[in-house]
Design a protein around this motif. Sequence first.
Motif, PDB file in Angstrom:
ATOM      1  N   PHE A 111       0.842  -1.189   0.000  1.00 34.96           N
ATOM      2  CA  PHE A 111       0.000   0.000   0.000  1.00 34.96           C
ATOM      3  C   PHE A 111       0.879   1.241   0.000  1.00 34.96           C
ATOM      4  O   PHE A 111       1.855   1.319   0.751  1.00 34.96           O
ATOM      5  N   GLU A 112       0.517   2.214  -0.845  1.00 32.27           N
ATOM      6  CA  GLU A 112       1.213   3.493  -0.896  1.00 32.27           C
ATOM      7  C   GLU A 112       0.176   4.614  -0.964  1.00 32.27           C
ATOM      8  O   GLU A 112      -0.931   4.416  -1.489  1.00 32.27           O
ATOM      9  N   PRO A 113       0.502   5.804  -0.463  1.00 28.95           N
ATOM     10  CA  PRO A 113      -0.462   6.915  -0.491  1.00 28.95           C
ATOM     11  C   PRO A 113      -0.485   7.642  -1.835  1.00 28.95           C
ATOM     12  O   PRO A 113       0.546   8.073  -2.336  1.00 28.95           O
ATOM     13  N   ASP A 114      -1.666   7.761  -2.407  1.00 27.91           N
ATOM     14  CA  ASP A 114      -1.879   8.531  -3.634  1.00 27.91           C
ATOM     15  C   ASP A 114      -2.342   9.932  -3.237  1.00 27.91           C
ATOM     16  O   ASP A 114      -3.388  10.097  -2.627  1.00 27.91           O
ATOM     17  N   TRP A 115      -1.533  10.944  -3.594  1.00 28.00           N
ATOM     18  CA  TRP A 115      -1.813  12.330  -3.206  1.00 28.00           C
ATOM     19  C   TRP A 115      -2.408  13.144  -4.356  1.00 28.00           C
ATOM     20  O   TRP A 115      -2.443  14.379  -4.300  1.00 28.00           O
ATOM     21  N   SER A 116      -2.879  12.495  -5.412  1.00 28.87           N
ATOM     22  CA  SER A 116      -3.356  13.229  -6.588  1.00 28.87           C
ATOM     23  C   SER A 116      -4.562  14.109  -6.285  1.00 28.87           C
ATOM     24  O   SER A 116      -4.819  15.091  -6.992  1.00 28.87           O
ATOM     25  N   THR A 117      -5.303  13.789  -5.229  1.00 23.87           N
ATOM     26  CA  THR A 117      -6.467  14.598  -4.849  1.00 23.87           C
ATOM     27  C   THR A 117      -6.123  15.671  -3.826  1.00 23.87           C
ATOM     28  O   THR A 117      -6.988  16.451  -3.429  1.00 23.87           O
ATOM     29  N   GLY A 118      -4.861  15.700  -3.384  1.00 22.54           N
ATOM     30  CA  GLY A 118      -4.457  16.632  -2.339  1.00 22.54           C
ATOM     31  C   GLY A 118      -4.484  16.021  -0.961  1.00 22.54           C
ATOM     32  O   GLY A 118      -4.048  16.641   0.007  1.00 22.54           O
ATOM     33  N   LYS A 119      -5.025  14.817  -0.858  1.00 20.55           N
ATOM     34  CA  LYS A 119      -5.053  14.085   0.407  1.00 20.55           C
ATOM     35  C   LYS A 119      -4.492  12.686   0.181  1.00 20.55           C
ATOM     36  O   LYS A 119      -4.571  12.142  -0.923  1.00 20.55           O
ATOM     37  N   ALA A 120      -3.947  12.091   1.236  1.00 19.89           N
ATOM     38  CA  ALA A 120      -3.369  10.754   1.126  1.00 19.89           C
ATOM     39  C   ALA A 120      -4.479   9.710   1.038  1.00 19.89           C
ATOM     40  O   ALA A 120      -5.269   9.562   1.971  1.00 19.89           O
ATOM     41  N   VAL A 121      -4.518   9.014  -0.077  1.00 19.79           N
ATOM     42  CA  VAL A 121      -5.491   7.939  -0.270  1.00 19.79           C
ATOM     43  C   VAL A 121      -4.724   6.619  -0.319  1.00 19.79           C
ATOM     44  O   VAL A 121      -3.986   6.368  -1.278  1.00 19.79           O
ATOM     45  N   PRO A 122      -4.851   5.768   0.703  1.00 17.45           N
ATOM     46  CA  PRO A 122      -4.138   4.485   0.688  1.00 17.45           C
ATOM     47  C   PRO A 122      -4.535   3.672  -0.547  1.00 17.45           C
ATOM     48  O   PRO A 122      -5.719   3.462  -0.817  1.00 17.45           O
ATOM     49  N   THR A 123      -3.540   3.236  -1.291  1.00 18.21           N
ATOM     50  CA  THR A 123      -3.787   2.574  -2.568  1.00 18.21           C
ATOM     51  C   THR A 123      -3.097   1.210  -2.594  1.00 18.21           C
ATOM     52  O   THR A 123      -1.909   1.107  -2.314  1.00 18.21           O
ATOM     53  N   ARG A 124      -3.868   0.202  -2.958  1.00 20.23           N
ATOM     54  CA  ARG A 124      -3.357  -1.170  -3.003  1.00 20.23           C
ATOM     55  C   ARG A 124      -2.662  -1.406  -4.344  1.00 20.23           C
ATOM     56  O   ARG A 124      -3.232  -1.153  -5.403  1.00 20.23           O
ATOM     57  N   ILE A 125      -1.440  -1.915  -4.284  1.00 22.48           N
ATOM     58  CA  ILE A 125      -0.626  -2.141  -5.473  1.00 22.48           C
ATOM     59  C   ILE A 125      -0.277  -3.627  -5.573  1.00 22.48           C
ATOM     60  O   ILE A 125       0.164  -4.238  -4.592  1.00 22.48           O
ATOM     61  N   VAL A 126      -0.478  -4.187  -6.756  1.00 16.89           N
ATOM     62  CA  VAL A 126      -0.226  -5.607  -6.991  1.00 16.89           C
ATOM     63  C   VAL A 126       0.546  -5.769  -8.293  1.00 16.89           C
ATOM     64  O   VAL A 126       0.719  -4.830  -9.068  1.00 16.89           O
TER      65      VAL A 126
END
Length: 223
Positions: A111-126
Motif C-alpha cells: 500500500f502506498e499513499p496517492d496524493w493526486s487529490t491533495g489528500k493521502a489515499v491508501p492505494t493497493r498495489i499488486v
Amino acid sequence: MCSHYEPVITKKQLATHFKVADLEDGLKPELWPGYIGPFIRKHEYADVGDDAVPFRELMVGSFGMIPHWSKDTKIARMTYNARSETVAEKPSFRDAWRLNRHCIIPAQAIFEPDWSTGKAVPTRIVRTDGKPMGIAGIWTGWKNPANGEILRSFSMLTVNADDHEFMRNFHKPQDEKRMVVILQEEDYDGWLSATWQDSRQYLKQFPAELMQTQTEAWTTDLP
C-alpha cells in the motif's frame, strides 16, 4: 516507502511461488511496522552438502529491523524500510548488510499513499500477472534482555523511483519518490546467496508495466 502490506500467508502460495513450507498459524493478513510476518532466508545449513536440507527457509519476524544493540522493540516503527544507498552505513542496518543477511519478504500487495487529490489515499498495489511479490530485504536477530528469547526482524530495501512511470505517482508531490525492491523470480536464490559486494546488481526498479493499482475497501485501521 512501504509501511503497510499484505503478506503471503497461505501455505499453497508459499509452496508454489517461493518453494518454502512450515508456516505457523495465526499470522495477520495485513502488516504494519512491529507486526510479526513471514520472511525467507537462505537455510543456515544450505551449504553443508546435504540434499535433504532445502536451500530456502521460511521464518517469522518483526516487520521493522531490531538491531542487536536496541533496548526494546520500539525501533521497529522506524526501521521497516532501508534505503539501498545508505544501508551499509546506517547503524540499524549495517551489521545485517555486512553479514549478508539477505531475505525475501513475500507480499500479496503493498500500500502506498496517492496524493493526486491533495489528500493521502491508501492505494493497493499488486503485480499485473497476479503473482505475489518477492521483496528484497535484510534480517537480523535480537535477544530480549528480559527473558533471553530471540526475536528475528526484517526490513524492506528501497530504491529511488523519481523516474519510475508507475511509482512516481505516489507520496507527496514535493517528496522524493521511493519504491521497495521487488525481485524477479529467477533472482531469488541469487539474492539470498549474494555477498554484500555483489548485492547491488539486485537493487533496481521493478518494471512499471508489471505493476498496477487494485481498488479494494480499506479494512484495517491505522495502528
